[in-house]
Enzyme design. Structure first.
Site, PDB file in Angstrom:
ATOM      1  N   HIS A 150       0.840  -1.211   0.000  1.00 15.92           N
ATOM      2  CA  HIS A 150       0.000   0.000   0.000  1.00 15.92           C
ATOM      3  C   HIS A 150       0.873   1.258   0.000  1.00 15.92           C
ATOM      4  O   HIS A 150       0.583   2.233  -0.694  1.00 15.92           O
ATOM      5  CB  HIS A 150      -0.892   0.055   1.252  1.00 15.92           C
ATOM      6  CG  HIS A 150      -1.884  -1.057   1.362  1.00 15.92           C
ATOM      7  ND1 HIS A 150      -1.766  -2.079   2.278  1.00 15.92           N
ATOM      8  CD2 HIS A 150      -3.023  -1.297   0.668  1.00 15.92           C
ATOM      9  CE1 HIS A 150      -2.802  -2.894   2.151  1.00 15.92           C
ATOM     10  NE2 HIS A 150      -3.575  -2.452   1.184  1.00 15.92           N
TER      11      HIS A 150
ATOM     12  N   GLN B  34     -18.587  -6.205  -0.506  1.00 18.05           N
ATOM     13  CA  GLN B  34     -17.745  -7.059  -1.350  1.00 18.05           C
ATOM     14  C   GLN B  34     -17.326  -8.360  -0.658  1.00 18.05           C
ATOM     15  O   GLN B  34     -16.549  -9.130  -1.188  1.00 18.05           O
ATOM     16  CB  GLN B  34     -16.511  -6.297  -1.843  1.00 18.05           C
ATOM     17  CG  GLN B  34     -15.486  -5.970  -0.795  1.00 18.05           C
ATOM     18  CD  GLN B  34     -14.450  -4.988  -1.314  1.00 18.05           C
ATOM     19  OE1 GLN B  34     -14.757  -3.824  -1.577  1.00 18.05           O
ATOM     20  NE2 GLN B  34     -13.218  -5.434  -1.469  1.00 18.05           N
TER      21      GLN B  34
ATOM     22  N   GLY C 211      -3.028  -1.757  -6.820  1.00 19.48           N
ATOM     23  CA  GLY C 211      -1.940  -2.730  -6.890  1.00 19.48           C
ATOM     24  C   GLY C 211      -2.215  -3.830  -7.903  1.00 19.48           C
ATOM     25  O   GLY C 211      -3.363  -4.245  -8.093  1.00 19.48           O
TER      26      GLY C 211
ATOM     27  N   ASP D 196      -4.177  -7.430  -7.150  1.00 14.65           N
ATOM     28  CA  ASP D 196      -5.591  -7.609  -7.474  1.00 14.65           C
ATOM     29  C   ASP D 196      -5.804  -7.275  -8.953  1.00 14.65           C
ATOM     30  O   ASP D 196      -6.496  -6.316  -9.303  1.00 14.65           O
ATOM     31  CB  ASP D 196      -6.451  -6.712  -6.575  1.00 14.65           C
ATOM     32  CG  ASP D 196      -6.391  -7.153  -5.127  1.00 14.65           C
ATOM     33  OD1 ASP D 196      -6.922  -8.224  -4.819  1.00 14.65           O
ATOM     34  OD2 ASP D 196      -5.801  -6.431  -4.307  1.00 14.65           O
TER      35      ASP D 196
ATOM     36  N   GLN E  47      -9.346  -7.205 -10.286  1.00 14.38           N
ATOM     37  CA  GLN E  47     -10.040  -6.025  -9.748  1.00 14.38           C
ATOM     38  C   GLN E  47      -9.708  -4.783 -10.582  1.00 14.38           C
ATOM     39  O   GLN E  47     -10.584  -3.961 -10.865  1.00 14.38           O
ATOM     40  CB  GLN E  47      -9.628  -5.804  -8.293  1.00 14.38           C
ATOM     41  CG  GLN E  47     -10.164  -4.521  -7.691  1.00 14.38           C
ATOM     42  CD  GLN E  47      -9.768  -4.373  -6.234  1.00 14.38           C
ATOM     43  OE1 GLN E  47     -10.401  -4.917  -5.356  1.00 14.38           O
ATOM     44  NE2 GLN E  47      -8.697  -3.642  -5.973  1.00 14.38           N
TER      45      GLN E  47
ATOM     46  N   SER F 120      -2.694  -8.051   3.262  1.00 15.35           N
ATOM     47  CA  SER F 120      -3.208  -7.864   4.624  1.00 15.35           C
ATOM     48  C   SER F 120      -3.588  -9.200   5.251  1.00 15.35           C
ATOM     49  O   SER F 120      -3.622  -9.336   6.468  1.00 15.35           O
ATOM     50  CB  SER F 120      -4.437  -6.947   4.593  1.00 15.35           C
ATOM     51  OG  SER F 120      -4.101  -5.735   3.958  1.00 15.35           O
ATOM     52  N   ARG F 121      -3.863 -10.205   4.424  1.00 17.50           N
ATOM     53  CA  ARG F 121      -4.263 -11.520   4.935  1.00 17.50           C
ATOM     54  C   ARG F 121      -3.087 -12.345   5.441  1.00 17.50           C
ATOM     55  O   ARG F 121      -3.288 -13.359   6.110  1.00 17.50           O
ATOM     56  CB  ARG F 121      -4.988 -12.311   3.841  1.00 17.50           C
ATOM     57  CG  ARG F 121      -6.317 -11.704   3.429  1.00 17.50           C
ATOM     58  CD  ARG F 121      -6.905 -12.414   2.220  1.00 17.50           C
ATOM     59  NE  ARG F 121      -8.109 -11.711   1.765  1.00 17.50           N
ATOM     60  CZ  ARG F 121      -9.342 -11.999   2.177  1.00 17.50           C
ATOM     61  NH1 ARG F 121      -9.535 -12.973   3.039  1.00 17.50           N
ATOM     62  NH2 ARG F 121     -10.380 -11.324   1.726  1.00 17.50           N
TER      63      ARG F 121
END
Length: 278
Positions: free
Chosen positions: A37, A61, A147, A150, A153, A186-187
């Site tokens: 990020h 989402q 980013g 994804d 996305q 983040s996961r």
């Protein structure tokens, strides 16, 4: 760094900056910020005058309410990171500031919505476009940065911008990886030390496909990649695809832009990764 929680206050502030001729760059996030990020913030600083970051864990989402519940929200740490990275403005709204109860949203995104992630997470990209549309209308950025991790996305949001004729330039920034190759996410905090080792099979396999890419042997490369990942302990493959980088439909020997994409659950954590092959 200025922090806003109300749309009206943010819009008034940004309106004044725009009137003075500022170029507004925007990095939308769901928080739990990592170096990936922050690399977007860095790029945003180079492309404009005022960097806006949003932190909003968007409920529409998430297919799984449990996933929404456990999504990390370390807001104080995130604010410190943004401040240190030179972000100018944070927009950190509550859900009721973004959504007015029983809103309806459906955008005909075409085939891009139904493949890969769309197969496993039906409705996910409707939720993504719904919130990004709202954020773009609030911030009215000149440039928005996302980013590459994804990848799908990014294509979906590009499609939305095209369909709705939104005056924003989209920029896709490279994946930031840990020193061992794991794509930052983040996961990743949910991975046990054992999971962490097993997760490396994703980036290893993507790199192997990139290094050995032969347009005449796409089916064999895909099959071998699937076998390699399936053989990794505690790793369940969702998909491995060698795809057209514009449509995400399976690549053929004549495809111009080729990207390899993978999704797998390692331990209890679902991870995605990709690599641009050509």
């Amino acid at each position: 760094m200025k922090n806003f929680t109300q749309k009206a206050d943010l819009q008034q502030h940004l309106g004044n900056l725009k009137a003075a001729g500022a170029v507004i760059t925007f990095v939308p996030t769901m928080g739990a910020l990592h170096q990936g990020h922050l690399s977007l913030i860095e790029q945003a600083k180079q492309l404009g005058d005022v960097v806006v970051c949003s932190i909003f864990v968007n409920p529409t989402q998430f297919n799984d309410p449990k996933d929404l519940e456990i999504y990390p929200r370390p807001i104080q740490a995130d604010m410190q990171k943004l401040d240190a990275a030179g972000c100018d403005i944070l927009f950190n709204p509550e859900v009721n500031e973004m959504y007015a109860g029983n809103e309806k949203w459906h955008l005909n995104l075409g085939p891009i919505e139904g493949v890969l992630e769309g197969t496993f997470r039906p409705g996910h990209y409707q939720g993504v476009t719904q919130v990004v549309y709202k954020l773009f209308n609030i911030v009215k950025p000149d440039i928005a940065l996302f980013g590459q991790k994804d990848y799908q996305q990014f294509l979906v949001i590009s499609k939305m911008v095209e369909l709705l004729n939104m005056p924003v330039k989209l920029v896709m920034c490279p994946i930031v990886r840990e020193t061992d190759g794991l794509a930052m996410s983040s996961r990743n905090i949910h991975l046990t030390p054992g999971d962490r080792k097993h997760a490396l099979i994703l980036s290893k396999t993507l790199n192997k496909v990139k290094q050995n890419f032969d347009p005449e042997k796409i089916a064999e490369l895909k099959s071998q990649a699937e076998q390699d990942i399936a053989a990794e302990p505690d790793t369940v493959l969702a998909y491995f695809e060698i795809a057209d980088g514009e449509t995400l439909l399976p690549a053929s020997k004549n495809t111009g832009n080729v990207v390899a994409l993978v999704a797998a659950t390692v331990g209890k954590t679902r991870l995605i990764d990709n690599v641009v092959i050509k």
